[in-house]
Design a protein around this motif. Structure first.
Motif, PDB file in Angstrom:
ATOM      1  N   ILE A   1      38.910  33.296  37.122  1.00 35.33           N
ATOM      2  CA  ILE A   1      40.035  34.096  37.247  1.00 35.33           C
ATOM      3  C   ILE A   1      41.030  34.444  36.420  1.00 35.33           C
ATOM      4  O   ILE A   1      41.675  35.499  36.107  1.00 35.33           O
ATOM      5  CB  ILE A   1      40.343  33.973  38.883  1.00 35.33           C
ATOM      6  N   TYR A   2      41.851  33.346  36.154  1.00 36.30           N
ATOM      7  CA  TYR A   2      43.168  33.174  35.215  1.00 36.30           C
ATOM      8  C   TYR A   2      42.451  33.586  33.886  1.00 36.30           C
ATOM      9  O   TYR A   2      43.353  34.439  33.413  1.00 36.30           O
ATOM     10  CB  TYR A   2      43.576  31.817  35.158  1.00 36.30           C
ATOM     11  N   LEU A   3      41.554  33.007  33.306  1.00 33.17           N
ATOM     12  CA  LEU A   3      41.042  33.698  31.889  1.00 33.17           C
ATOM     13  C   LEU A   3      40.595  34.926  32.107  1.00 33.17           C
ATOM     14  O   LEU A   3      40.857  35.708  31.024  1.00 33.17           O
ATOM     15  CB  LEU A   3      39.826  32.514  31.557  1.00 33.17           C
ATOM     16  N   ALA A   4      39.955  35.503  33.084  1.00 31.93           N
ATOM     17  CA  ALA A   4      39.621  36.824  32.980  1.00 31.93           C
ATOM     18  C   ALA A   4      40.950  37.786  33.074  1.00 31.93           C
ATOM     19  O   ALA A   4      40.669  38.961  32.429  1.00 31.93           O
ATOM     20  CB  ALA A   4      38.752  37.175  34.189  1.00 31.93           C
ATOM     21  N   ASN A   5      41.833  37.384  33.970  1.00 28.45           N
ATOM     22  CA  ASN A   5      42.938  38.365  34.071  1.00 28.45           C
ATOM     23  C   ASN A   5      43.742  38.123  32.890  1.00 28.45           C
ATOM     24  O   ASN A   5      44.347  39.133  32.192  1.00 28.45           O
ATOM     25  CB  ASN A   5      43.744  37.682  35.190  1.00 28.45           C
ATOM     26  N   ALA A   6      43.858  36.845  32.233  1.00 26.13           N
ATOM     27  CA  ALA A   6      44.586  36.699  30.954  1.00 26.13           C
ATOM     28  C   ALA A   6      43.800  37.629  29.847  1.00 26.13           C
ATOM     29  O   ALA A   6      44.757  38.508  28.817  1.00 26.13           O
ATOM     30  CB  ALA A   6      44.627  35.211  30.491  1.00 26.13           C
ATOM     31  N   TYR A   7      42.593  37.676  29.650  1.00 26.43           N
ATOM     32  CA  TYR A   7      41.871  38.583  28.609  1.00 26.43           C
ATOM     33  C   TYR A   7      42.278  39.841  28.750  1.00 26.43           C
ATOM     34  O   TYR A   7      42.821  40.673  27.847  1.00 26.43           O
ATOM     35  CB  TYR A   7      40.605  37.947  28.542  1.00 26.43           C
ATOM     36  N   ILE A   8      41.944  40.351  30.031  1.00 20.93           N
ATOM     37  CA  ILE A   8      42.519  41.825  30.230  1.00 20.93           C
ATOM     38  C   ILE A   8      43.734  42.409  29.925  1.00 20.93           C
ATOM     39  O   ILE A   8      44.179  43.188  29.119  1.00 20.93           O
ATOM     40  CB  ILE A   8      41.951  42.243  31.769  1.00 20.93           C
ATOM     41  N   TRP A   9      44.898  41.415  30.260  1.00 23.93           N
ATOM     42  CA  TRP A   9      46.160  41.819  30.194  1.00 23.93           C
ATOM     43  C   TRP A   9      46.540  41.697  28.591  1.00 23.93           C
ATOM     44  O   TRP A   9      47.351  42.598  28.057  1.00 23.93           O
ATOM     45  CB  TRP A   9      47.120  41.059  30.856  1.00 23.93           C
ATOM     46  N   ASN A  10      46.017  40.695  27.982  1.00 24.71           N
ATOM     47  CA  ASN A  10      46.120  40.732  26.518  1.00 24.71           C
ATOM     48  C   ASN A  10      45.579  41.648  25.950  1.00 24.71           C
ATOM     49  O   ASN A  10      46.135  42.072  24.819  1.00 24.71           O
ATOM     50  CB  ASN A  10      45.685  39.213  26.121  1.00 24.71           C
ATOM     51  N   TYR A  11      44.409  42.201  26.182  1.00 25.18           N
ATOM     52  CA  TYR A  11      43.516  43.179  25.320  1.00 25.18           C
ATOM     53  C   TYR A  11      44.399  44.593  25.586  1.00 25.18           C
ATOM     54  O   TYR A  11      44.785  45.208  24.846  1.00 25.18           O
ATOM     55  CB  TYR A  11      42.298  43.412  26.162  1.00 25.18           C
ATOM     56  N   PHE A  12      44.797  44.833  27.013  1.00 21.73           N
ATOM     57  CA  PHE A  12      45.766  45.978  27.291  1.00 21.73           C
ATOM     58  C   PHE A  12      47.052  45.613  26.208  1.00 21.73           C
ATOM     59  O   PHE A  12      47.456  46.866  25.885  1.00 21.73           O
ATOM     60  CB  PHE A  12      45.891  46.140  28.379  1.00 21.73           C
ATOM     61  N   SER A  13      47.914  44.681  26.244  1.00 25.20           N
ATOM     62  CA  SER A  13      49.120  44.769  25.619  1.00 25.20           C
ATOM     63  C   SER A  13      48.821  45.026  24.064  1.00 25.20           C
ATOM     64  O   SER A  13      49.599  45.420  23.472  1.00 25.20           O
ATOM     65  CB  SER A  13      49.602  43.304  25.875  1.00 25.20           C
ATOM     66  N   LYS A  14      47.740  44.613  23.493  1.00 28.29           N
ATOM     67  CA  LYS A  14      47.620  44.773  22.072  1.00 28.29           C
ATOM     68  C   LYS A  14      47.090  46.186  21.834  1.00 28.29           C
ATOM     69  O   LYS A  14      47.390  46.765  20.891  1.00 28.29           O
ATOM     70  CB  LYS A  14      46.460  43.691  21.591  1.00 28.29           C
ATOM     71  N   LYS A  15      46.294  46.778  22.700  1.00 27.93           N
ATOM     72  CA  LYS A  15      45.703  48.124  22.636  1.00 27.93           C
ATOM     73  C   LYS A  15      46.835  49.217  22.850  1.00 27.93           C
ATOM     74  O   LYS A  15      47.097  50.085  22.130  1.00 27.93           O
ATOM     75  CB  LYS A  15      44.640  48.137  23.247  1.00 27.93           C
ATOM     76  N   ARG A  16      47.605  48.763  23.870  1.00 24.21           N
ATOM     77  CA  ARG A  16      48.556  49.818  24.164  1.00 24.21           C
ATOM     78  C   ARG A  16      50.089  49.383  23.816  1.00 24.21           C
ATOM     79  O   ARG A  16      50.853  50.430  23.824  1.00 24.21           O
ATOM     80  CB  ARG A  16      48.575  50.067  25.850  1.00 24.21           C
ATOM     81  N   GLY A  17      50.299  48.342  23.211  1.00 20.91           N
ATOM     82  CA  GLY A  17      51.512  48.123  22.877  1.00 20.91           C
ATOM     83  C   GLY A  17      52.672  48.283  23.915  1.00 20.91           C
ATOM     84  O   GLY A  17      52.463  47.773  25.068  1.00 20.91           O
ATOM     85  N   SER A  18      53.766  48.879  23.580  1.00 17.99           N
ATOM     86  CA  SER A  18      54.957  49.089  24.504  1.00 17.99           C
ATOM     87  C   SER A  18      54.492  50.168  25.566  1.00 17.99           C
ATOM     88  O   SER A  18      55.183  50.086  26.677  1.00 17.99           O
ATOM     89  CB  SER A  18      56.128  49.350  23.863  1.00 17.99           C
ATOM     90  N   GLY A  19      53.467  50.931  25.408  1.00 10.09           N
ATOM     91  CA  GLY A  19      53.139  51.866  26.464  1.00 10.09           C
ATOM     92  C   GLY A  19      52.066  51.343  27.595  1.00 10.09           C
ATOM     93  O   GLY A  19      51.477  51.937  28.531  1.00 10.09           O
ATOM     94  N   VAL A  20      51.989  49.897  27.548  1.00 11.83           N
ATOM     95  CA  VAL A  20      51.224  49.438  28.730  1.00 11.83           C
ATOM     96  C   VAL A  20      51.517  49.521  30.048  1.00 11.83           C
ATOM     97  O   VAL A  20      50.997  49.483  31.088  1.00 11.83           O
ATOM     98  CB  VAL A  20      50.896  47.780  28.360  1.00 11.83           C
ATOM     99  N   PHE A  21      53.279  49.552  30.121  1.00 17.47           N
ATOM    100  CA  PHE A  21      53.638  49.652  31.217  1.00 17.47           C
ATOM    101  C   PHE A  21      54.203  51.171  31.942  1.00 17.47           C
ATOM    102  O   PHE A  21      54.686  51.487  32.786  1.00 17.47           O
ATOM    103  CB  PHE A  21      54.894  48.936  31.416  1.00 17.47           C
ATOM    104  N   THR A  22      53.290  52.078  31.483  1.00 15.16           N
ATOM    105  CA  THR A  22      53.090  53.440  31.841  1.00 15.16           C
ATOM    106  C   THR A  22      52.289  53.236  33.353  1.00 15.16           C
ATOM    107  O   THR A  22      51.550  52.446  33.524  1.00 15.16           O
ATOM    108  CB  THR A  22      52.860  54.284  30.977  1.00 15.16           C
ATOM    109  N   LEU A  23      52.574  54.284  33.995  1.00 16.44           N
ATOM    110  CA  LEU A  23      51.777  54.276  35.315  1.00 16.44           C
ATOM    111  C   LEU A  23      50.404  54.247  35.086  1.00 16.44           C
ATOM    112  O   LEU A  23      49.628  53.509  35.760  1.00 16.44           O
ATOM    113  CB  LEU A  23      52.225  55.435  36.222  1.00 16.44           C
TER     114      LEU A  23
END
Length: 139
Positions: A14-36
């Motif tokens: 579960i940790y690795l799955a969550n970390a992978y998704i958040w890292n993927y979104f962080s790299k893909k979206r950049g600073s826009g990852v925290f929009t609603l």
């Protein structure tokens, strides 16, 4: 010992799955990852990936290590287990979301402080040059 190994296997997966998704979104979206919109997409993706990861761990644990036939495993699967898995995925996703949001806010605060310090330094240099325009500072 078997229960500990199973719990550890679930927790790491579960940790690795969550970390992978958040890292993927962080790299893909950049600073826009925290929009609603991006938060909702990331949150839902995290839950789905967590449940799929739990299913895969259950298959590996029961079929791979437990020598249970796949047909017996599929016949014995119960939706109530995945209700608990959903709650675990929801909790772990909330923790990841809170952690990455906190990290994002801290990085922004540091950037803001650097900008403020740079502006203050530039103002100080400008005032110093106004007092004595022939003053030559060696840095």
């Amino acid at each position: 010992m078997k229960g500990y190994f199973n719990t550890l296997l679930y927790a790491v997966t579960i940790y690795l799955a969550n970390a992978y998704i958040w890292n993927y979104f962080s790299k893909k979206r950049g600073s826009g990852v925290f929009t609603l919109r991006n938060m909702v997409i990331g949150f839902c993706s995290n839950i789905v990936i967590s449940i799929v990861a739990i299913l895969l761990v259950r298959i590996v644990a029961n079929v791979g290590f437990g020598n249970m036939p796949i047909s017996s495993f599929l016949a014995a699967e119960n939706g109530s287990f995945y209700y608990v898995a959903f709650l675990i995925a929801l909790l772990s996703t909330l923790i990841f979301c809170a952690f990455f949001y906190y990290k994002y806010r801290q990085e922004n605060n540091v950037k803001e402080q650097k900008i403020i310090a740079g502006t203050a330094s530039a103002k100080f240099d400008a005032l110093k040059n106004q007092l004595d325009p022939h003053f030559c500072s060696i840095v």
